[in-house]
Each structure stands twice: as structure tokens, then as C-alpha cells.
Design an enzyme around this catalytic site. Structure first.
Site, PDB file in Angstrom:
ATOM      1  N   TYR A 116       0.836  -1.206   0.000  1.00 14.75           N
ATOM      2  CA  TYR A 116       0.000   0.000   0.000  1.00 14.75           C
ATOM      3  C   TYR A 116       0.870   1.254   0.000  1.00 14.75           C
ATOM      4  O   TYR A 116       0.635   2.183  -0.797  1.00 14.75           O
ATOM      5  CB  TYR A 116      -0.915  -0.016   1.231  1.00 14.75           C
ATOM      6  N   LYS A 171       0.962   4.143  -2.978  1.00 14.90           N
ATOM      7  CA  LYS A 171       0.601   5.533  -2.700  1.00 14.90           C
ATOM      8  C   LYS A 171       1.793   6.477  -2.896  1.00 14.90           C
ATOM      9  O   LYS A 171       1.625   7.622  -3.340  1.00 14.90           O
ATOM     10  CB  LYS A 171       0.013   5.665  -1.298  1.00 14.90           C
TER      11      LYS A 171
END
Length: 249
Positions: free
Chosen positions: A154, A158
Site C-alpha cells: 500500500y 501511494k
């Protein structure tokens, strides 16, 4: 003597497209933009959720029940006569230790969080270039600025979108297109609700937020609406952290 028009949040005459719009942050963004009189196209796989959203908006929202990874979605963006605002919100997360991440999980998150976001922004930029104006807003995360255990994939995705935001902002500025990101902390949504049922996890999260609370979806939507409007006319290549101070320490 005429006076210059004051900048405002009025998005009358503007067309916005919000991905991942059926719930949570995406839904709040769609309703906020519609409340500022934009024509809002909402994209999600669930037709039922989109129909509910249309009803809540008083009919000011146009639903597209589509998968953003489907090439037909990109063709539909390119066929738009105009697009003023893109809110690139769709994404997913599967927290787990790095040693337990399967290739399928890796591919799922890279495909949705990075590839689909890039291709959506690319298609939107083509439409916006024809008009010589536009605002692209990528929903990232505070995890796009820091690292965290059990969130390697993640964080990676991002951070990638934060980099994309800066690069697109520089490249598209001559075309009058602004590109920014909004990076929330933990927000109370249907996705995070099960996580907060663990009192130890909730306490750990709160301990890292100086304002001592998780955020709500409207607070993220407020930042998005600001970036969509001409109130932010000199803001590009930036990231607004709606994080309660998490990344300040």
C-alpha cells in the site's frame, strides 16, 4: 467600472468524474462537488449503490456502473465532450506482513492503485488538454509520505501516485491543467470500520494523530472540493495532508 470576479467554490458549468464513488470518500466527494453545482459523473461497479447516490444528490449525479480496469471505461472518458475535474479515488488495501504478500495480492494492488489510476488520469488529461484547463485530484494517503508495518504494498502504491502527481503537474501546467493529491489519515468508512473494532489497533492509531481522532469522509471531500475550484488556482504538484498531524511528527 467592472470588478474582477472573486474566486469561489461554485462549480456551475463544470463536469467532474469521481471513481470509486459508491461509498466512503468517493461518495462524499461526489456529493460535495454536486452541492457546488458541478455535473458529477460517478463510477463504481455497484449499480445499486450508485442509484442510491443519485437519489441522495437530488438527481444531480450521472452514474456509470463500470469497472475502472475495463478498457471501455477509458474509451468512455475520451469520448466526453468536456471534463473539468477528475477525482482519482479508486483503490484498495490488504494489510499483511511483507513475507505473506502473494503475487496475486501484489498484482491486485498495483493494478488498481497504480495502473488504473495512471490510465484514468492519462485519459482525463487528453480531454482536458482540448479545453486548455482542468484539475486532476489523486486520492493518496498519509502512507504515501511515510512507511508503516504490514503496509509495504500500500505504501509503495501511494508513494507512486504522489510521484505521478508531481510529474503530471509539471508536464501538464503549460496546458492549464493542475494536478494535486489529497492524503488522508485513517478515515471512518465502511472499509475501515472492521479495523476499528479492534480496540488495540484503534488506540494505536489515535496515539499517532495529534488531533486525537480519526477523520470523516466530509473532511477529505472538503480538501478535494477546494482543489477542484478556482480557490486553488495557483496550487499544483502539491499534496494536502488531511491527517490530523500524523505526518508532522
Amino acid at each position: 467600472m467592472s470588478h474582477p470576479q472573486a474566486p469561489s467554490l461554485d462549480l456551475r458549468g463544470k463536469t467532474a468524474l469521481v471513481t470509486g464513488a459508491s461509498k466512503g470518500i468517493g461518495k462524499a466527494c461526489a456529493l460535495s462537488l454536486a452541492s457546488c453545482h458541478a455535473h458529477v459523473i460517478t463510477v463504481a461497479r455497484s449499480k445499486g449503490d450508485l442509484d442510491t447516490l443519485v437519489a441522495e444528490s437530488g438527481g444531480r449525479i450521472e452514474p456509470w456502473a463500470m469497472d475502472v480496469t475495463n478498457p471501455e471505461f477509458l474509451r468512455r472518458i475520451r469520448d466526453l465532450k468536456c471534463l473539468d475535474i477528475l477525482v482519482n479515488n479508486v483503490g484498495t488495501n490488504k494489510p499483511m506482513p511483507i513475507t505473506e504478500v502473494s503475487e496475486d495480492t501484489l498484482d491486485l494492488m498495483l493494478n488498481l492503485n497504480v495502473r488504473a489510476a495512471f490510465l484514468s488520469a492519462q485519459a482525463a488529461a487528453e480531454v482536458m488538454q482540448r479545453a486548455g484547463a482542468g484539475s486532476i485530484i489523486n486520492i493518496t494517503s498519509q502512507m504515501g509520505h511515510i512507511g508503516a508495518a504490514n503496509r509495504t504494498v500500500y505504501c509503495m502504491t501511494k508513494h507512486a501516485i504522489e510521484g505521478l502527481t508531481k510529474a503530471m503537474a509539471v508536464e501538464l501546467a503549460p496546458h492549464g491543467i493542475r494536478v494535486n493529491s489529497v492524503a488522508p489519515t485513517f478515515i471512518s468508512t465502511p472499509l475501515t470500520a472492521p479495523m476499528f473494532e479492534n480496540p488495540e489497533f484503534y488506540a494505536e492509531v489515535i496515539s499517532k494523530i495529534p488531533l486525537a481522532r480519526v477523520g470523516n469522509t466530509e473532511e477529505v471531500a472538503n480538501a478535494v472540493t477546494y482543489l477542484a475550484s478556482d480557490l486553488s488556482s495557483l496550487t499544483t504538484g502539491d499534496s494536502i495532508k488531511v491527517d490530523g498531524g500524523w505526518t508532522a511528527q
